[in-house]
Design a protein around this motif. Structure first.
Motif, short mmCIF file in Angstrom:
data_model
loop_
_atom_site.label_atom_id
_atom_site.label_comp_id
_atom_site.label_asym_id
_atom_site.label_seq_id
_atom_site.Cartn_x
_atom_site.Cartn_y
_atom_site.Cartn_z
N UNK A 1 0.84 -1.20 0.00
CA UNK A 1 0.00 0.00 0.00
C UNK A 1 0.88 1.25 0.00
N UNK A 2 0.81 2.00 -1.09
CA UNK A 2 1.65 3.19 -1.26
C UNK A 2 0.88 4.49 -1.14
N UNK B 1 8.11 10.06 -2.66
CA UNK B 1 9.02 9.59 -3.71
C UNK B 1 10.02 8.57 -3.18
N UNK B 2 10.28 7.51 -3.97
CA UNK B 2 11.30 6.53 -3.63
C UNK B 2 12.64 6.97 -4.21
N UNK B 3 13.67 6.98 -3.38
CA UNK B 3 15.00 7.36 -3.85
C UNK B 3 15.52 6.34 -4.86
N UNK B 4 16.49 6.74 -5.63
CA UNK B 4 17.11 5.84 -6.62
C UNK B 4 17.66 4.60 -5.92
N UNK B 5 18.27 4.79 -4.75
CA UNK B 5 18.83 3.66 -3.99
C UNK B 5 17.74 2.67 -3.58
N UNK C 1 -1.48 2.20 -5.61
CA UNK C 1 -0.74 3.41 -5.96
C UNK C 1 -1.03 4.60 -5.06
N UNK C 2 -0.02 5.44 -4.95
CA UNK C 2 -0.11 6.69 -4.20
C UNK C 2 -0.82 7.74 -5.04
N UNK C 3 -1.62 8.59 -4.40
CA UNK C 3 -2.22 9.69 -5.15
C UNK C 3 -1.18 10.73 -5.59
N UNK C 4 -0.05 10.78 -4.88
CA UNK C 4 1.04 11.69 -5.23
C UNK C 4 1.65 11.24 -6.56
N UNK C 5 1.61 12.09 -7.57
CA UNK C 5 2.07 11.71 -8.91
C UNK C 5 3.55 11.35 -8.95
N UNK C 6 4.38 12.03 -8.17
CA UNK C 6 5.82 11.72 -8.16
C UNK C 6 6.07 10.36 -7.50
N UNK C 7 5.37 10.09 -6.41
CA UNK C 7 5.50 8.78 -5.76
C UNK C 7 5.02 7.68 -6.70
N UNK C 8 3.88 7.91 -7.35
CA UNK C 8 3.34 6.92 -8.30
C UNK C 8 4.35 6.65 -9.41
#
Length: 131
Positions: free
Chosen positions: A57-58, A63-67, A92-99
């Motif tokens: 559940x996101x 945002x997820x880092x590259x690492x 999915x997260x409602x946050x577009x960058x996180x998605x």
């Protein structure tokens, strides 16, 4: 549905549902060590209880880092596939960058027999996982 709490921290809650799904609810901007710790709890519990489906559940994730993205795609997905995980549903997260970062991880993962799909509702996730 009855749930059993497996792990609880501010950044992640892991539960096992009576439906045989292991759930993880992720929160905020995750540090690599937090993701690795939460994933280790999921892996251990899934392996010990022969759980083959996971709902990640996101909705409260940032945002997820590259690492973190690389760890999931290159290490954790292959690890859980080896212990018998068959399906992971990402809510999915409602946050577009996180998605976008979650979608990138899921698209880039090469994980043998493990199938990863993204959904916009928990009901869709559960229906697919149990099918």
């Amino acid at each position: 549905m009855v749930t059993t709490k497996v792990f609880q921290e501010a950044y992640c809650e892991v539960l096992e549902g009576s439906n045989g799904i292991i759930y993880a609810r992720w929160n905020g901007f995750l540090k690599p060590e937090q993701v690795k710790n939460g994933c280790a709890k999921i892996t251990e519990h899934a392996k010990n209880n022969k759980i083959t489906v996971h709902l990640s559940d996101h909705r409260n994730l940032k945002v997820l880092s590259k690492e973190v993205q690389e760890y999931l795609a290159k290490e954790w997905f292959p690890e859980v596939e080896k212990i018998g995980m068959k399906k992971i549903a990402a809510l999915v997260a409602p946050d577009l960058f996180a998605k976008a970062t979650v979608d990138k991880v899921n698209k880039d993962a090469h994980v043998g027999n493990l199938v990863i799909r993204t959904f916009e509702s928990e009901d869709e996730c559960i229906k697919w996982l149990l099918s």
